[in-house]
Design a protein around this motif. Structure first.
Motif, PDB file in Angstrom:
ATOM      1  N   GLN A  27       1.155  -0.757  -0.094  1.00 11.08           N
ATOM      2  CA  GLN A  27      -0.148   0.265  -0.347  1.00 11.08           C
ATOM      3  C   GLN A  27       0.889   1.241   0.018  1.00 11.08           C
ATOM      4  N   SER A  28       1.773   1.574   1.489  1.00 10.47           N
ATOM      5  CA  SER A  28       2.730   2.549   0.648  1.00 10.47           C
ATOM      6  C   SER A  28       3.640   2.742  -0.723  1.00 10.47           C
ATOM      7  N   LEU A  29       3.597   1.363  -0.757  1.00 14.31           N
ATOM      8  CA  LEU A  29       4.844   1.330  -1.976  1.00 14.31           C
ATOM      9  C   LEU A  29       4.084   2.164  -2.997  1.00 14.31           C
ATOM     10  N   GLU A  30       2.668   1.755  -3.062  1.00 14.31           N
ATOM     11  CA  GLU A  30       2.097   2.073  -4.652  1.00 14.31           C
ATOM     12  C   GLU A  30       1.775   3.710  -4.284  1.00 14.31           C
ATOM     13  N   LEU A  31       1.108   4.461  -3.343  1.00  9.65           N
ATOM     14  CA  LEU A  31       1.567   5.829  -2.918  1.00  9.65           C
ATOM     15  C   LEU A  31       2.429   6.446  -3.085  1.00  9.65           C
ATOM     16  N   ALA A  32       4.219   5.597  -2.970  1.00  7.83           N
ATOM     17  CA  ALA A  32       5.178   6.091  -3.201  1.00  7.83           C
ATOM     18  C   ALA A  32       4.993   6.189  -5.035  1.00  7.83           C
ATOM     19  N   PRO A  38      27.024  -3.791  -8.939  1.00  7.99           N
ATOM     20  CA  PRO A  38      27.786  -3.784  -7.900  1.00  7.99           C
ATOM     21  C   PRO A  38      28.009  -2.984  -6.412  1.00  7.99           C
ATOM     22  N   ARG A  39      28.503  -1.973  -6.641  1.00  6.09           N
ATOM     23  CA  ARG A  39      27.742  -1.145  -5.812  1.00  6.09           C
ATOM     24  C   ARG A  39      27.446   0.361  -5.824  1.00  6.09           C
ATOM     25  N   LEU A  40      26.884   0.613  -4.301  1.00 10.25           N
ATOM     26  CA  LEU A  40      26.258   1.418  -4.463  1.00 10.25           C
ATOM     27  C   LEU A  40      26.845   2.832  -3.616  1.00 10.25           C
ATOM     28  N   ASP A  41      27.107   4.359  -3.976  1.00  9.63           N
ATOM     29  CA  ASP A  41      27.013   5.051  -3.458  1.00  9.63           C
ATOM     30  C   ASP A  41      25.680   5.520  -1.727  1.00  9.63           C
ATOM     31  N   GLY A  42      25.183   5.308  -1.926  1.00  8.24           N
ATOM     32  CA  GLY A  42      25.069   5.835  -0.663  1.00  8.24           C
ATOM     33  C   GLY A  42      23.515   4.923  -0.487  1.00  8.24           C
ATOM     34  N   CYS A  43      23.195   4.713   1.487  1.00  9.28           N
ATOM     35  CA  CYS A  43      22.044   3.215   1.503  1.00  9.28           C
ATOM     36  C   CYS A  43      21.268   4.627   1.968  1.00  9.28           C
ATOM     37  N   LEU A  44      19.707   4.274   3.058  1.00  7.12           N
ATOM     38  CA  LEU A  44      19.271   4.673   4.171  1.00  7.12           C
ATOM     39  C   LEU A  44      18.179   3.750   4.185  1.00  7.12           C
ATOM     40  N   VAL A  45      18.341   3.965   5.223  1.00  3.11           N
ATOM     41  CA  VAL A  45      17.356   2.286   6.189  1.00  3.11           C
ATOM     42  C   VAL A  45      16.747   3.241   6.828  1.00  3.11           C
ATOM     43  N   ASP A  46      15.355   3.657   6.985  1.00  4.79           N
ATOM     44  CA  ASP A  46      14.850   4.207   8.285  1.00  4.79           C
ATOM     45  C   ASP A  46      13.798   2.709   8.642  1.00  4.79           C
ATOM     46  N   LEU A  47      14.389   2.591  10.281  1.00  7.34           N
ATOM     47  CA  LEU A  47      13.626   1.581  10.588  1.00  7.34           C
ATOM     48  C   LEU A  47      12.339   1.225  11.242  1.00  7.34           C
ATOM     49  N   GLY A  48      11.569   2.680  11.222  1.00  5.96           N
ATOM     50  CA  GLY A  48      10.726   2.875  11.815  1.00  5.96           C
ATOM     51  C   GLY A  48       9.183   2.154  11.196  1.00  5.96           C
ATOM     52  N   VAL A  49       8.521   2.481  11.686  1.00  5.07           N
ATOM     53  CA  VAL A  49       6.783   2.037  11.222  1.00  5.07           C
ATOM     54  C   VAL A  49       6.505   4.086  10.939  1.00  5.07           C
ATOM     55  N   SER A  50       5.855   3.602   9.823  1.00  5.44           N
ATOM     56  CA  SER A  50       4.979   4.596   9.172  1.00  5.44           C
ATOM     57  C   SER A  50       4.164   5.051   9.161  1.00  5.44           C
ATOM     58  N   SER A  51       3.450   6.513   9.249  1.00  4.34           N
ATOM     59  CA  SER A  51       2.789   6.989   9.615  1.00  4.34           C
ATOM     60  C   SER A  51       1.321   6.980   9.216  1.00  4.34           C
ATOM     61  N   LEU A  52       1.197   6.426   7.814  1.00  7.84           N
ATOM     62  CA  LEU A  52       0.356   5.513   7.155  1.00  7.84           C
ATOM     63  C   LEU A  52       0.335   4.018   8.115  1.00  7.84           C
ATOM     64  N   GLN A  53       0.691   3.705   8.173  1.00  8.23           N
ATOM     65  CA  GLN A  53       0.564   2.195   8.966  1.00  8.23           C
ATOM     66  C   GLN A  53      -0.069   2.723  10.626  1.00  8.23           C
ATOM     67  N   LEU A  54       0.744   3.390  11.316  1.00  6.15           N
ATOM     68  CA  LEU A  54      -0.228   3.150  12.929  1.00  6.15           C
ATOM     69  C   LEU A  54      -1.047   4.345  12.918  1.00  6.15           C
ATOM     70  N   ASP A  55      -1.198   5.306  11.430  1.00  2.00           N
ATOM     71  CA  ASP A  55      -2.818   5.625  11.344  1.00  2.00           C
ATOM     72  C   ASP A  55      -4.472   5.007  11.184  1.00  2.00           C
TER      73      ASP A  55
END
Length: 312
Positions: free
Chosen positions: A49-54, A83-100
């Motif tokens: 659901q989040s992915l489709e909104l994104a 093979p290589r990444l210049d950057g990676c972001l990981v947000d481990l929190g629960v989204s507001s969409l899920q909480l709400d």
């Protein structure tokens, strides 16, 4: 902590970046702005659901690929093509969409089914776990993942209750826990908070494989590439801190020097010596950010030490 996270990620036009928990696309949109039409952004999320909104927000960006996938399966998504990444972001929190969304069952603030799955198409629900697991297992989950001091008493109360009728609603569980743990004093968190956190972690296996994911991602970073992680509770942050320290060639066993068995192989430098925390103004505007802890590392070229990169 969006601004701090993006600053630490240090996006460069033409680079390859991953947003491991794309959510509603907020971070992804800002990364794409900094890429300025070049490079590549790969976004993952296990919540369709989040992915489709994104996807709707990011459509029209040819240098963006979105995948319905658990971030721990990032190597499968990248394959040999990247093979290589210049950057990676990981947000481990629960989204507001899920909480709400009461129908997702993540919060006791509004009544809903006890689900808690980040990907509702797979896995065991919180209700199934509560109604089928032995009390001893429930107590361990509450104790280890929620740091709940009354874990055994709560687990036994759940076992007694389910013999009469199954627990199926978030309000039922919250009320039962409040009865056992008693109402909090003024200003303290709701007594069910830790139990809900523990169940969510267990249902989604949030801690399982996190360390190996971080290690694998560090290996895949290009020289100068950065891994940025936002954690929201001490259990996650402890894993991130230990993994980053180990990758930076620092001791993680904290034994005497002659007894230390840490590999001491320096592959990254710690961009954040201590976790960054949200400013008071951000917490005031968004109370859910109050527990956020932001850490980042930067990949060192092979054979280079952090002292050589940062002689001061």
């Amino acid at each position: 902590m969006t601004d701090q996270a993006l600053e630490l990620l240090s996006v460069r036009p033409g680079g390859v970046y991953v947003d491991c928990t794309v959510g509603l696309g907020g971070h992804a949109e800002l990364i794409l702005e900094r890429l300025a039409g070049s490079g590549l952004l790969i976004g993952l999320d296990r919540d369709r659901q989040s992915l489709e909104l994104a996807r709707g927000k990011l459509e029209g960006c040819p240098n963006c690929r979105l995948h319905h996938e658990n971030f721990k399966n990032l190597p499968l998504v990248l394959g040999e093509e990247i093979p290589r990444l210049d950057g990676c972001l990981v947000d481990l929190g629960v989204s507001s969409l899920q909480l709400d969304s009461p129908e997702r069952g993540f919060s006791f603030r509004a009544d809903g089914p006890l689900d808690m799955r980040m990907d509702p198409s797979v896995g065991v629900t919180a209700a199934q776990l509560l109604n089928q697991a032995p009390p001893e297992r429930l107590a361990r989950i509450f104790r280890e993942y929620g740091e709940e001091t009354r874990a055994t008493a709560i687990a036994e109360a759940i076992a007694r209750r389910r013999r009469q009728r199954p627990l199926t609603r978030t309000s039922e569980l919250a009320e039962l826990v409040a009865e056992v743990a008693r109402a909090p004093r003024q200003g303290r968190i709701h007594p069910a908070t830790r139990v809900f956190q523990a169940l969510r972690i267990e249902v989604n296996q949030e801690l399982s494989g996190l360390e190996s994911f971080l290690e694998d991602t560090i290996e895949r970073l290009a020289d100068g590439g950065r891994l940025v992680v936002i954690a929201f509770h001490s259990l996650e942050d402890r894993i991130v801190k230990r993994t980053f320290r180990k990758a930076a060639g620092k001791c993680v066993c904290f034994r005497a020097p002659d007894a230390c068995s840490c590999p001491r192989r320096e592959r990254v430098t710690l961009v954040t010596r201590r976790p960054l925390r949200p400013a008071a103004a951000e917490v005031s505007a968004n109370p859910r950010a109050r527990s956020a802890r932001l850490r980042a590392v930067e990949k060192l070229p092979v054979g280079t030490s952090s002292k050589e990169r940062n002689p001061r």
